[in-house]
Write a protein that holds these residues in place. Sequence first.
Motif, PDB file in Angstrom:
ATOM      1  N   GLY A  13     -14.381 -33.915 -85.926  1.00  0.00           N
ATOM      2  CA  GLY A  13     -15.789 -33.491 -86.841  1.00  0.00           C
ATOM      3  C   GLY A  13     -17.016 -33.605 -85.363  1.00  0.00           C
ATOM      4  O   GLY A  13     -17.695 -33.237 -85.389  1.00  0.00           O
ATOM      5  N   GLU A  14     -16.361 -34.518 -84.184  1.00  0.00           N
ATOM      6  CA  GLU A  14     -17.943 -35.036 -83.987  1.00  0.00           C
ATOM      7  C   GLU A  14     -17.536 -34.511 -82.716  1.00  0.00           C
ATOM      8  O   GLU A  14     -18.739 -33.950 -82.244  1.00  0.00           O
ATOM      9  CB  GLU A  14     -17.288 -36.544 -82.745  1.00  0.00           C
ATOM     10  N   PHE A  15     -16.382 -33.925 -82.187  1.00  0.00           N
ATOM     11  CA  PHE A  15     -16.964 -32.534 -81.099  1.00  0.00           C
ATOM     12  C   PHE A  15     -17.726 -31.158 -82.039  1.00  0.00           C
ATOM     13  O   PHE A  15     -18.375 -30.621 -81.269  1.00  0.00           O
ATOM     14  CB  PHE A  15     -15.283 -31.525 -81.072  1.00  0.00           C
ATOM     15  N   LYS A  16     -16.435 -31.041 -83.192  1.00  0.00           N
ATOM     16  CA  LYS A  16     -17.441 -30.002 -83.648  1.00  0.00           C
ATOM     17  C   LYS A  16     -19.112 -30.002 -83.709  1.00  0.00           C
ATOM     18  O   LYS A  16     -20.065 -29.172 -83.572  1.00  0.00           O
ATOM     19  CB  LYS A  16     -17.405 -29.538 -85.106  1.00  0.00           C
ATOM     20  N   ARG A  17     -19.659 -31.732 -83.857  1.00  0.00           N
ATOM     21  CA  ARG A  17     -21.149 -31.417 -84.191  1.00  0.00           C
ATOM     22  C   ARG A  17     -21.966 -32.087 -83.117  1.00  0.00           C
ATOM     23  O   ARG A  17     -22.975 -31.431 -82.948  1.00  0.00           O
ATOM     24  CB  ARG A  17     -21.330 -33.301 -84.953  1.00  0.00           C
ATOM     25  N   THR A  18     -20.570 -32.662 -82.346  1.00  0.00           N
ATOM     26  CA  THR A  18     -22.095 -32.133 -80.599  1.00  0.00           C
ATOM     27  C   THR A  18     -21.901 -31.296 -79.279  1.00  0.00           C
ATOM     28  O   THR A  18     -22.634 -31.261 -78.526  1.00  0.00           O
ATOM     29  CB  THR A  18     -21.376 -33.951 -79.750  1.00  0.00           C
ATOM     30  N   MET A  19     -21.083 -30.006 -79.874  1.00  0.00           N
ATOM     31  CA  MET A  19     -20.295 -29.308 -79.084  1.00  0.00           C
ATOM     32  C   MET A  19     -20.758 -28.084 -79.841  1.00  0.00           C
ATOM     33  O   MET A  19     -19.014 -27.665 -79.757  1.00  0.00           O
ATOM     34  CB  MET A  19     -19.332 -29.529 -78.072  1.00  0.00           C
ATOM     35  N   PRO A  20     -21.313 -27.515 -80.484  1.00  0.00           N
ATOM     36  CA  PRO A  20     -21.606 -26.691 -81.179  1.00  0.00           C
ATOM     37  C   PRO A  20     -20.918 -25.075 -80.927  1.00  0.00           C
ATOM     38  O   PRO A  20     -20.728 -23.616 -81.604  1.00  0.00           O
ATOM     39  CB  PRO A  20     -22.900 -26.834 -82.230  1.00  0.00           C
ATOM     40  N   GLY A  21     -21.364 -24.995 -79.185  1.00  0.00           N
ATOM     41  CA  GLY A  21     -21.661 -24.065 -79.043  1.00  0.00           C
ATOM     42  C   GLY A  21     -19.870 -23.695 -78.574  1.00  0.00           C
ATOM     43  O   GLY A  21     -19.067 -22.447 -78.003  1.00  0.00           O
ATOM     44  N   TYR A  22     -18.989 -24.435 -78.452  1.00  0.00           N
ATOM     45  CA  TYR A  22     -17.325 -24.412 -77.878  1.00  0.00           C
ATOM     46  C   TYR A  22     -16.223 -24.132 -79.368  1.00  0.00           C
ATOM     47  O   TYR A  22     -17.239 -24.953 -80.582  1.00  0.00           O
ATOM     48  CB  TYR A  22     -17.209 -25.848 -77.389  1.00  0.00           C
ATOM     49  N   PRO A  23     -15.966 -23.634 -78.719  1.00  0.00           N
ATOM     50  CA  PRO A  23     -14.685 -23.381 -80.364  1.00  0.00           C
ATOM     51  C   PRO A  23     -13.791 -24.946 -80.812  1.00  0.00           C
ATOM     52  O   PRO A  23     -13.988 -24.920 -78.881  1.00  0.00           O
ATOM     53  CB  PRO A  23     -13.632 -21.993 -79.656  1.00  0.00           C
ATOM     54  N   CYS A  24     -13.234 -25.142 -81.875  1.00  0.00           N
ATOM     55  CA  CYS A  24     -12.675 -26.159 -81.666  1.00  0.00           C
ATOM     56  C   CYS A  24     -11.956 -25.470 -83.276  1.00  0.00           C
ATOM     57  O   CYS A  24     -11.798 -25.510 -83.725  1.00  0.00           O
ATOM     58  CB  CYS A  24     -13.678 -27.391 -82.299  1.00  0.00           C
ATOM     59  N   PRO A  25     -10.822 -26.102 -82.909  1.00  0.00           N
ATOM     60  CA  PRO A  25      -9.382 -26.045 -83.964  1.00  0.00           C
ATOM     61  C   PRO A  25      -9.949 -27.211 -84.886  1.00  0.00           C
ATOM     62  O   PRO A  25     -10.298 -27.879 -85.162  1.00  0.00           O
ATOM     63  CB  PRO A  25      -8.132 -27.070 -83.284  1.00  0.00           C
ATOM     64  N   SER A  26      -8.888 -26.537 -85.997  1.00  0.00           N
ATOM     65  CA  SER A  26      -9.338 -27.161 -87.152  1.00  0.00           C
ATOM     66  C   SER A  26      -8.346 -28.851 -87.397  1.00  0.00           C
ATOM     67  O   SER A  26      -7.276 -29.083 -86.332  1.00  0.00           O
ATOM     68  CB  SER A  26      -8.721 -26.709 -88.422  1.00  0.00           C
ATOM     69  N   THR A  27      -8.376 -29.916 -87.950  1.00  0.00           N
ATOM     70  CA  THR A  27      -7.597 -30.935 -88.061  1.00  0.00           C
ATOM     71  C   THR A  27      -6.185 -30.465 -88.446  1.00  0.00           C
ATOM     72  O   THR A  27      -5.443 -30.998 -86.400  1.00  0.00           O
ATOM     73  CB  THR A  27      -7.805 -32.246 -88.801  1.00  0.00           C
ATOM     74  N   PRO A  28      -6.402 -30.647 -88.906  1.00  0.00           N
ATOM     75  CA  PRO A  28      -4.464 -29.704 -89.029  1.00  0.00           C
ATOM     76  C   PRO A  28      -3.527 -28.651 -87.985  1.00  0.00           C
ATOM     77  O   PRO A  28      -2.878 -29.270 -87.874  1.00  0.00           O
ATOM     78  CB  PRO A  28      -4.338 -28.688 -90.438  1.00  0.00           C
ATOM     79  N   THR A  29      -4.652 -27.907 -87.237  1.00  0.00           N
ATOM     80  CA  THR A  29      -3.859 -27.261 -86.338  1.00  0.00           C
ATOM     81  C   THR A  29      -3.688 -28.065 -84.991  1.00  0.00           C
ATOM     82  O   THR A  29      -2.366 -28.168 -84.412  1.00  0.00           O
ATOM     83  CB  THR A  29      -5.279 -26.768 -85.709  1.00  0.00           C
ATOM     84  N   VAL A  30      -4.788 -28.977 -84.780  1.00  0.00           N
ATOM     85  CA  VAL A  30      -4.551 -30.594 -83.805  1.00  0.00           C
ATOM     86  C   VAL A  30      -3.360 -30.782 -84.240  1.00  0.00           C
ATOM     87  O   VAL A  30      -2.298 -30.756 -83.054  1.00  0.00           O
ATOM     88  CB  VAL A  30      -5.204 -31.497 -83.789  1.00  0.00           C
ATOM     89  N   TYR A  31      -2.832 -31.831 -85.684  1.00  0.00           N
ATOM     90  CA  TYR A  31      -1.551 -32.577 -85.832  1.00  0.00           C
ATOM     91  C   TYR A  31      -0.004 -31.153 -86.063  1.00  0.00           C
ATOM     92  O   TYR A  31       0.706 -31.803 -85.054  1.00  0.00           O
ATOM     93  CB  TYR A  31      -2.096 -32.633 -87.009  1.00  0.00           C
ATOM     94  N   ARG A  32      -0.427 -30.565 -86.544  1.00  0.00           N
ATOM     95  CA  ARG A  32       0.729 -29.341 -85.822  1.00  0.00           C
ATOM     96  C   ARG A  32       0.928 -29.475 -84.742  1.00  0.00           C
ATOM     97  O   ARG A  32       2.322 -29.263 -83.979  1.00  0.00           O
ATOM     98  CB  ARG A  32       0.503 -28.404 -86.321  1.00  0.00           C
ATOM     99  N   TYR A  33      -0.153 -29.002 -83.746  1.00  0.00           N
ATOM    100  CA  TYR A  33      -0.040 -29.183 -81.704  1.00  0.00           C
ATOM    101  C   TYR A  33       0.573 -30.215 -81.190  1.00  0.00           C
ATOM    102  O   TYR A  33       1.597 -30.371 -81.039  1.00  0.00           O
ATOM    103  CB  TYR A  33      -0.796 -28.577 -81.510  1.00  0.00           C
ATOM    104  N   ILE A  34      -0.126 -31.667 -81.908  1.00  0.00           N
ATOM    105  CA  ILE A  34       0.942 -32.500 -81.558  1.00  0.00           C
ATOM    106  C   ILE A  34       2.625 -32.503 -81.764  1.00  0.00           C
ATOM    107  O   ILE A  34       3.116 -32.817 -80.820  1.00  0.00           O
ATOM    108  CB  ILE A  34      -0.606 -34.125 -82.321  1.00  0.00           C
TER     109      ILE A  34
END
Length: 212
Positions: free
Chosen positions: A7-28
């Motif tokens: 959430g913080e990444f999306k707020r502070t870096m709006p020009g960059y792509p960011c995966p969703s929280t479930p996607t990050v958890y699945r990756y981990i």
Amino acid sequence: SIDEFVGEFKRTMPGYPCPSTPTVYRYIENKRHHSHGGHALHKKHLGNSIEQRPKEVEDRKAPLHWEGDLVKGIRRKNQPALMTLTERTTRFEVVIKIPDYRASTCQRLLQKEIDRHPDWFKSITFDNGSEFADMTKIKGCQIYFAHPYSPWERGTNENCNGLLRQFFSKGKHMKDKSKAYVQQATNAINHKYRRILQYHTAEELFKQYISS
């Protein structure tokens, strides 16, 4: 938490792509799976999935639907812990000190609490941990389980658990914490004026619901 980071990444870096929280958890979890030689780390649902909850629970339009988890001091099943229950609409907190967190203990003491207040509990959504395996035996309340490794699905309870950590530090024994102290800590949270409640207290709103 990972969800807060995303959430913080999306707020502070709006020009960059960011995966969703479930996607990050699945990756981990996928990385963990492969780092353990392919041994399965995926948990199976213990019972009714969170996806089966009525829409009114998701919308918080109806009270008396709860989220639950444990707050642990020493992470051993034979050590005391706290079972925390958070009402989704009012954020009212019920905290039960348990002598250990075996599945049978958690089920027995939750059933005792439900029997004491049969009009308080319509549903409870728990984490998918093994300590809640016996919750499918609970009577008088519908039990649901969040997806494995998905703490944001019980975000209301996670937030209140964070407030409780002001009184119960990680890695510290809970043996010396009396029931009176647990109640005192619970009252401090329930009597707190909170912005998310338009500066009402959780206890004030909860009492309004159960008396109406």
